[in-house]
Design an enzyme around this catalytic site. Structure first.
Site, mmCIF file in Angstrom:
data_model
loop_
_atom_site.group_PDB
_atom_site.id
_atom_site.type_symbol
_atom_site.label_atom_id
_atom_site.label_comp_id
_atom_site.label_asym_id
_atom_site.label_seq_id
_atom_site.Cartn_x
_atom_site.Cartn_y
_atom_site.Cartn_z
ATOM 1 N N MET A 163 44.767 -22.467 27.494
ATOM 2 C CA MET A 163 44.677 -21.658 26.181
ATOM 3 C C MET A 163 44.890 -20.363 26.531
ATOM 4 O O MET A 163 44.524 -19.240 25.589
ATOM 5 C CB MET A 163 43.134 -21.526 25.988
ATOM 6 C CG MET A 163 42.450 -23.070 25.737
ATOM 7 S SD MET A 163 40.892 -23.122 24.638
ATOM 8 C CE MET A 163 39.688 -22.035 25.556
ATOM 9 N N GLY A 187 43.504 -18.036 38.440
ATOM 10 C CA GLY A 187 43.081 -19.395 38.155
ATOM 11 C C GLY A 187 44.045 -20.693 37.724
ATOM 12 O O GLY A 187 44.413 -21.373 38.286
ATOM 13 N N HIS A 188 44.299 -19.986 36.350
ATOM 14 C CA HIS A 188 45.486 -20.840 35.760
ATOM 15 C C HIS A 188 47.024 -20.805 36.689
ATOM 16 O O HIS A 188 47.263 -21.986 36.973
ATOM 17 C CB HIS A 188 45.978 -20.035 34.647
ATOM 18 C CG HIS A 188 44.781 -19.953 33.571
ATOM 19 N ND1 HIS A 188 44.365 -18.867 33.156
ATOM 20 C CD2 HIS A 188 44.308 -21.103 32.746
ATOM 21 C CE1 HIS A 188 43.572 -18.903 32.203
ATOM 22 N NE2 HIS A 188 43.466 -20.141 32.020
ATOM 23 N N GLN A 223 37.934 -27.373 19.959
ATOM 24 C CA GLN A 223 36.688 -27.294 20.920
ATOM 25 C C GLN A 223 35.803 -26.209 20.988
ATOM 26 O O GLN A 223 35.019 -26.085 21.841
ATOM 27 C CB GLN A 223 37.520 -27.632 22.309
ATOM 28 C CG GLN A 223 38.248 -26.153 22.893
ATOM 29 C CD GLN A 223 39.056 -26.415 24.114
ATOM 30 O OE1 GLN A 223 40.045 -27.279 23.973
ATOM 31 N NE2 GLN A 223 38.743 -25.868 25.269
ATOM 32 N N SER A 283 38.852 -16.341 31.318
ATOM 33 C CA SER A 283 39.818 -15.472 30.464
ATOM 34 C C SER A 283 38.335 -14.704 29.833
ATOM 35 O O SER A 283 38.679 -13.836 29.122
ATOM 36 C CB SER A 283 40.550 -16.269 29.530
ATOM 37 O OG SER A 283 41.366 -17.221 30.064
ATOM 38 N N ARG A 284 37.208 -15.421 29.744
ATOM 39 C CA ARG A 284 36.123 -14.894 29.000
ATOM 40 C C ARG A 284 35.590 -13.846 29.888
ATOM 41 O O ARG A 284 34.785 -12.966 29.144
ATOM 42 C CB ARG A 284 35.029 -16.054 28.550
ATOM 43 C CG ARG A 284 35.604 -17.035 27.539
ATOM 44 C CD ARG A 284 34.569 -17.962 27.132
ATOM 45 N NE ARG A 284 34.776 -18.842 25.730
ATOM 46 C CZ ARG A 284 35.095 -19.842 25.954
ATOM 47 N NH1 ARG A 284 35.271 -20.503 27.066
ATOM 48 N NH2 ARG A 284 35.478 -20.399 24.714
HETATM 49 P P1 AMP Z 1 41.555 -22.473 29.949
HETATM 50 O O1 AMP Z 1 42.784 -21.839 29.607
HETATM 51 O O2 AMP Z 1 40.251 -21.920 30.082
HETATM 52 O O3 AMP Z 1 41.386 -23.989 29.062
HETATM 53 O O4 AMP Z 1 41.838 -23.074 31.500
HETATM 54 C C1 AMP Z 1 42.995 -23.894 31.776
HETATM 55 C C2 AMP Z 1 43.032 -24.758 33.053
HETATM 56 O O5 AMP Z 1 42.859 -23.462 33.883
HETATM 57 C C3 AMP Z 1 41.622 -25.560 32.905
HETATM 58 O O6 AMP Z 1 42.090 -26.700 33.941
HETATM 59 C C4 AMP Z 1 40.734 -24.602 33.771
HETATM 60 O O7 AMP Z 1 39.775 -25.340 34.509
HETATM 61 C C5 AMP Z 1 41.584 -24.047 34.912
HETATM 62 N N1 AMP Z 1 40.865 -22.777 35.311
HETATM 63 C C6 AMP Z 1 40.447 -21.797 34.446
HETATM 64 N N2 AMP Z 1 39.965 -20.939 35.353
HETATM 65 C C7 AMP Z 1 39.903 -21.207 36.869
HETATM 66 C C8 AMP Z 1 39.788 -20.750 38.082
HETATM 67 N N3 AMP Z 1 39.003 -19.717 37.998
HETATM 68 N N4 AMP Z 1 40.038 -21.448 39.026
HETATM 69 C C9 AMP Z 1 40.899 -22.551 38.768
HETATM 70 N N5 AMP Z 1 41.204 -23.131 37.801
HETATM 71 C C10 AMP Z 1 40.760 -22.513 36.484
#
Ligand code: AMP
Length: 278
Positions: free
Chosen positions: A27, A33-34, A58, A183-184
């Site tokens: 997103m 993490g991403h 979602q 991100s939050r």
């Molecule tokens: P999001 O942008 O929050 O939808 O996350 C996109 C992907 O990045 C999802 O598969 C998340 O689980 C993963 N993700 C988000 N934060 C982390 C993190 N701190 N460590 C590893 N993966 C992450």
């Protein structure tokens, strides 16, 4: 790196990628993490596709869809450095035209935990991930353990709908003080940010107890609960010690489990988890 917006441009660019193709759905508002998912895909795949899409379906009513942080130029720079080949930034109007009416519902593993607090969340996740998989047609897809239930839901859906895609779940990346990157986290004010690493410390304390012989699931949940109760700014939504595949809540003596929690710190909702016995 090629950046595309429309489905037809995505399909054209995808057709030119070498196999295997790895896919990282996000997103946006990217953090390490991403990027760890992108780097893993880069190491394992000949072509790497990333999507950036704040998926409206979602988010529940009253959630943070409108205020969700966005910074596409910065994201594209980071993805270029991380080695992505193709970035897809779809328009909501193309993925959800006004007469949209088809949904993907994963039934059992979406009922508990996040699903209990965010009733339409996983219907939105399963539907968008299906649409993204159909468009990108990856060989491998990368998800973070940070969103443990999401990874379980996607695995179940891939099995049930026979997607020829390998789902790879990557470790949670944390700030130096233990807070899971999200991100939050930008929503947290200075005081809340100081309290937030307490979530991971509580999970770690419970895992240490598990490793030194506390095997009763209720006692393990209680350890986390007692630590979080002592934090005045933390409002617990759930603390779960569940089967890591079915998400059934565990009772009695356990050998493995997914210890997970959701809390509010001020107005911000945070989730985290840790695996026991793995
Ligand atoms: P999001 O942008 O929050 O939808 O996350 C996109 C992907 O990045 C999802 O598969 C998340 O689980 C993963 N993700 C988000 N934060 C982390 C993190 N701190 N460590 C590893 N993966 C992450």
């Amino acid at each position: 790196m090629i950046t595309v917006g429309t489905l037809s441009d995505l399909r054209k660019a995808r057709a030119n990628l070498p196999s295997p193709v790895g896919f990282v759905p996000t997103m946006g508002y990217l953090h390490q993490g991403h990027l760890s998912l992108v780097e893993r895909a880069r190491g394992e795949c000949a072509g790497v596709v990333v999507s950036i899409f704040v998926n409206p379906t979602q988010f529940g009513p009253g959630e943070d869809l409108a205020s969700y942080p966005r910074d596409i130029p910065r994201d594209l720079e980071l993805l270029d450095k991380a080695g992505a080949d193709l970035v897809w930034v779809p328009e909501p109007s193309e993925l959800y035209p006004p007469d949209f009416q088809t949904w993907v519902a994963v039934e059992q593993v979406t009922k508990r935990l996040e699903g209990a607090f965010r009733p339409s969340h996983f219907r939105g996740v399963a539907t968008i991930v299906t649409k993204l998989f159909n468009a990108v047609q990856p060989d491998k897809a990368y998800f973070g353990q940070k969103d443990a239930q999401q990874a379980i839901v996607v695995r179940q859906m891939v099995r049930d709908l026979n997607f020829p895609i390998e789902v790879i779940v990557c470790p949670t990346i944390r700030e130096p003080d233990g807070l899971a990157m999200s991100s939050r986290n930008v929503y947290l004010d200075a005081g809340e940010r100081q309290v937030a690493p307490g979530l991971y410390r509580a999970l770690l304390t419970a895992r240490e107890a598990f490793e030194s012989g506390t095997r009763d699931a209720t006692s393990i949940r209680d350890i986390v609960a007692r630590i979080l109760e002592s934090e005045p700014m933390v409002n617990v939504q759930y603390i779960s010690c569940a089967d890591p595949v079915t998400l059934d809540e565990l009772q009695g003596s356990i050998e493995r489990g997914l210890l997970s929690l959701a809390v509010r710190v001020g107005k911000t909702r945070l989730i985290d988890n840790i695996l026991l016995g793995e």
